[in-house]
Design an enzyme around this catalytic site. Structure first.
Site, PDB file in Angstrom:
ATOM      1  N   SER A  91       0.889  -1.051  -0.081  1.00  0.00           N
ATOM      2  CA  SER A  91      -0.280  -0.237  -0.040  1.00  0.00           C
ATOM      3  C   SER A  91       0.543   1.457  -0.386  1.00  0.00           C
ATOM      4  CB  SER A  91      -0.923   0.017   0.900  1.00  0.00           C
ATOM      5  OG  SER A  91      -1.307   1.568   1.388  1.00  0.00           O
TER       6      SER A  91
ATOM      7  N   ARG B  50     -10.270  14.108   9.489  1.00  0.00           N
ATOM      8  CA  ARG B  50     -10.415  12.343   9.664  1.00  0.00           C
ATOM      9  C   ARG B  50      -8.870  12.725  11.108  1.00  0.00           C
ATOM     10  NH1 ARG B  50     -12.148   7.453   6.246  1.00  0.00           N
ATOM     11  NH2 ARG B  50      -9.811   8.037   5.352  1.00  0.00           N
TER      12      ARG B  50
ATOM     13  N   TYR C 108      -2.755  -1.152  10.759  1.00  0.00           N
ATOM     14  CA  TYR C 108      -3.023  -1.787   8.881  1.00  0.00           C
ATOM     15  C   TYR C 108      -1.860  -1.664   8.577  1.00  0.00           C
ATOM     16  CZ  TYR C 108      -3.803  -1.209   4.558  1.00  0.00           C
ATOM     17  OH  TYR C 108      -3.580  -1.913   3.328  1.00  0.00           O
TER      18      TYR C 108
ATOM     19  N   LYS D 147       1.727  -3.665   6.971  1.00  0.00           N
ATOM     20  CA  LYS D 147       2.324  -3.540   5.162  1.00  0.00           C
ATOM     21  C   LYS D 147       3.666  -3.138   5.204  1.00  0.00           C
ATOM     22  CE  LYS D 147      -1.548  -4.911   2.823  1.00  0.00           C
ATOM     23  NZ  LYS D 147      -2.411  -5.884   2.820  1.00  0.00           N
TER      24      LYS D 147
HETATM   25  N1  UFG Z   1     -13.523  10.343   2.749  1.00  0.00           N
HETATM   26  C1  UFG Z   1     -13.759  11.647   3.452  1.00  0.00           C
HETATM   27  N2  UFG Z   1     -15.020  10.884   4.111  1.00  0.00           N
HETATM   28  C2  UFG Z   1     -15.635   9.735   4.020  1.00  0.00           C
HETATM   29  C3  UFG Z   1     -14.539   8.838   3.603  1.00  0.00           C
HETATM   30  C4  UFG Z   1     -13.534   9.324   3.295  1.00  0.00           C
HETATM   31  O1  UFG Z   1     -14.264  12.325   3.256  1.00  0.00           O
HETATM   32  O2  UFG Z   1     -16.909   9.411   4.507  1.00  0.00           O
HETATM   33  C5  UFG Z   1     -11.973  10.930   2.712  1.00  0.00           C
HETATM   34  C6  UFG Z   1     -11.247  10.764   3.664  1.00  0.00           C
HETATM   35  O3  UFG Z   1     -10.688  12.707   3.944  1.00  0.00           O
HETATM   36  C7  UFG Z   1      -9.433  10.888   2.274  1.00  0.00           C
HETATM   37  C8  UFG Z   1     -10.458  10.695   1.372  1.00  0.00           C
HETATM   38  O4  UFG Z   1     -11.316  10.471   1.410  1.00  0.00           O
HETATM   39  O5  UFG Z   1      -9.224  12.250   2.235  1.00  0.00           O
HETATM   40  C9  UFG Z   1     -10.332   9.020   0.890  1.00  0.00           C
HETATM   41  O6  UFG Z   1      -9.790   7.995   2.334  1.00  0.00           O
HETATM   42  P1  UFG Z   1     -10.379   5.980   1.488  1.00  0.00           P
HETATM   43  O7  UFG Z   1     -10.720   6.008   3.256  1.00  0.00           O
HETATM   44  O8  UFG Z   1     -10.983   6.149   0.504  1.00  0.00           O
HETATM   45  O9  UFG Z   1      -8.715   6.516   1.145  1.00  0.00           O
HETATM   46  P2  UFG Z   1      -7.420   6.684   1.771  1.00  0.00           P
HETATM   47  O10 UFG Z   1      -6.605   6.638   1.442  1.00  0.00           O
HETATM   48  O11 UFG Z   1      -8.084   6.935   3.765  1.00  0.00           O
HETATM   49  O12 UFG Z   1      -6.675   4.928   2.352  1.00  0.00           O
HETATM   50  C10 UFG Z   1      -6.695   4.163   1.913  1.00  0.00           C
HETATM   51  C11 UFG Z   1      -6.870   3.190   1.702  1.00  0.00           C
HETATM   52  C12 UFG Z   1      -5.685   2.823   3.350  1.00  0.00           C
HETATM   53  C13 UFG Z   1      -4.895   2.650   3.253  1.00  0.00           C
HETATM   54  C14 UFG Z   1      -4.357   4.584   2.409  1.00  0.00           C
HETATM   55  C15 UFG Z   1      -3.250   4.462   2.418  1.00  0.00           C
HETATM   56  O13 UFG Z   1      -8.562   2.599   2.158  1.00  0.00           O
HETATM   57  O14 UFG Z   1      -5.818   1.173   3.063  1.00  0.00           O
HETATM   58  O15 UFG Z   1      -5.239   4.147   1.547  1.00  0.00           O
HETATM   59  O16 UFG Z   1      -3.514   6.228   1.689  1.00  0.00           O
HETATM   60  F1  UFG Z   1      -3.510   2.847   4.010  1.00  0.00           F
END
Ligand code: UFG
Length: 340
Positions: A125, A295, A150, A154
């Site tokens: 990741s 978040r 998590y 990785k």
């Molecule tokens: N987001 C929102 N609202 C939500 C969910 C997400 O605004 O309800 C935002 C998050 O704050 C972030 C973006 O959308 O800015 C993407 O969020 P995700 O949760 O979809 O993805 P992440 O980038 O947080 O996480 C992903 C993978 C993980 C990995 C991570 C590494 O899900 O497995 O990338 O950066 F570890």
């Protein structure tokens, strides 16, 4: 060539099984169904015309893992997806993550040595980069302290693989995924989040279909053009295709090193609001969302330098953000029809 796909019933796994079958590979799946449904095998069958062989057990069970390899002596390569992946849950229950993700990997590596299976593709990741100093981030960027158990699994997994490879007999490719979204064009397979989704795309589609009342956008005070966080979203089918290329690279002995690492992204960063805009355009509806605070643990922006994957694997993500959001929406609608 027979390929073992662990976690092959899951989101990225199922799309990869389809692409492997399309390329003429025989697939055997091992999955414990902890985050997936057995019906997915029928959906794969519908898409490809082939129902993959599948055994249901937990790879953290060393005896069962060894028994499986004893009974499948024709496996040439392994694509190892099976792992827990919810960042928040890993903070609440770190040992669940360390036990499952690391012990499964170690059992597989031991079995590979014992039974002479030489090739491993590992799901890693972009989380290993944390908030990189330079963007786009390339594979040489320093690994930063993981933001969650998590993410740490990785990082540790990559180290376990790297150390194991040093004493010979195994080659591996780690693929560092950016943000996989979307679904197969048939809308027969896609992401099946159990409970309230953590990730942006399933939360958007569930809000649009009426399962969730409102999407929260986590923060609009980031140092980005529209203030919302930026990620490199990649269509799951593009991602799946890279796995086929990676495993074939090892099967055909084209690897340049025993352990290679590739970024899998598009190279384009999109903000949360850009994803929402794309979704609203493709599904022709207004999404109910509100801006809330950041978040915890989120990085401001990350997107991939894809040059190494493009040049070395001869692979490039081709699907646009609109194709990603549209396919995710078609999948959500197909799911809703099934539930009715
Ligand atoms: N987001 C929102 N609202 C939500 C969910 C997400 O605004 O309800 C935002 C998050 O704050 C972030 C973006 O959308 O800015 C993407 O969020 P995700 O949760 O979809 O993805 P992440 O980038 O947080 O996480 C992903 C993978 C993980 C990995 C991570 C590494 O899900 O497995 O990338 O950066 F570890």
């Amino acid at each position: 060539m027979k390929i073992l796909v662990t976690g092959g019933v899951g989101y990225i796994g199922s799309h990869t099984v389809v692409e492997l079958q399309k390329s003429g590979h025989e697939v055997v799946i091992v999955d414990n169904l902890s985050n997936s449904k057995i019906e997915v095998l029928n959906q794969i069958h519908q898409i490809s015309g082939i129902k993959p062989e599948c055994e249901i057990f937990n790879l953290d069970d060393r005896a069962k893992t060894f028994e499986f390899f004893k009974n499948h002596t024709d496996i040439q390569g392994i694509i190892h997806f099976a792992a827990f992946k919810a960042v928040g849950e890993s903070v609440a229950n770190p040992l669940k993550y360390y036990r499952n993700n690391l012990i499964s990997l170690m059992n597989i590596l031991e079995a590979m040595k014992e039974f002479g299976v030489p090739n491993l593709v590992f799901s890693s990741s972009c989380t290993v980069y944390g908030q990189p100093d330079e963007l786009p981030v390339n594979e040489q960027a320093p690994i930063q302290k993981a933001m969650s158990p998590y993410g740490n699994t990785k990082q540790i997994s990559e180290e376990i693989i790297s150390d194991t490879i040093l004493n010979g007999g195994i080659k591996a490719i780690a693929l560092r995924y950016f943000n996989p979204i979307g679904a197969h064009e048939s809308a027969l397979i896609g992401e099946l989040p159990l409970g309230v989704p953590n990730n942006l795309m399933p939360f958007i589609t569930q809000t649009a279909i009426g399962i969730r009342a409102q999407l929260s956008v986590f923060g609009n005070d980031y140092n980005t053009p529209d203030g919302t966080a930026i990620r490199d979203y990649i269509h799951v089918v593009d991602l799946a295709k890279a796995h086929v290329i990676a495993v074939e690279r090892m099967l055909h002995k084209k690897s340049k090193k025993d352990f290679e690492i590739f970024n899998l992204g598009t190279g384009n960063g999109f903000s949360v609001l850009e994803v929402i805009n794309s979704f609203e355009k493709t599904c022709k509806a207004k999404l109910n969302y509100k801006i809330v605070g950041r978040r915890a643990g989120d990085v401001e922006q990350v997107y991939a330098d894809t040059k190494f994957a493009n040049d070395e694997l001869g692979w490039k993500a081709i699907k646009s953000l609109d194709e990603m959001t549209l396919s995710a929406w078609n999948w959500e609608k197909a799911l809703a029809k099934k539930i009715k």
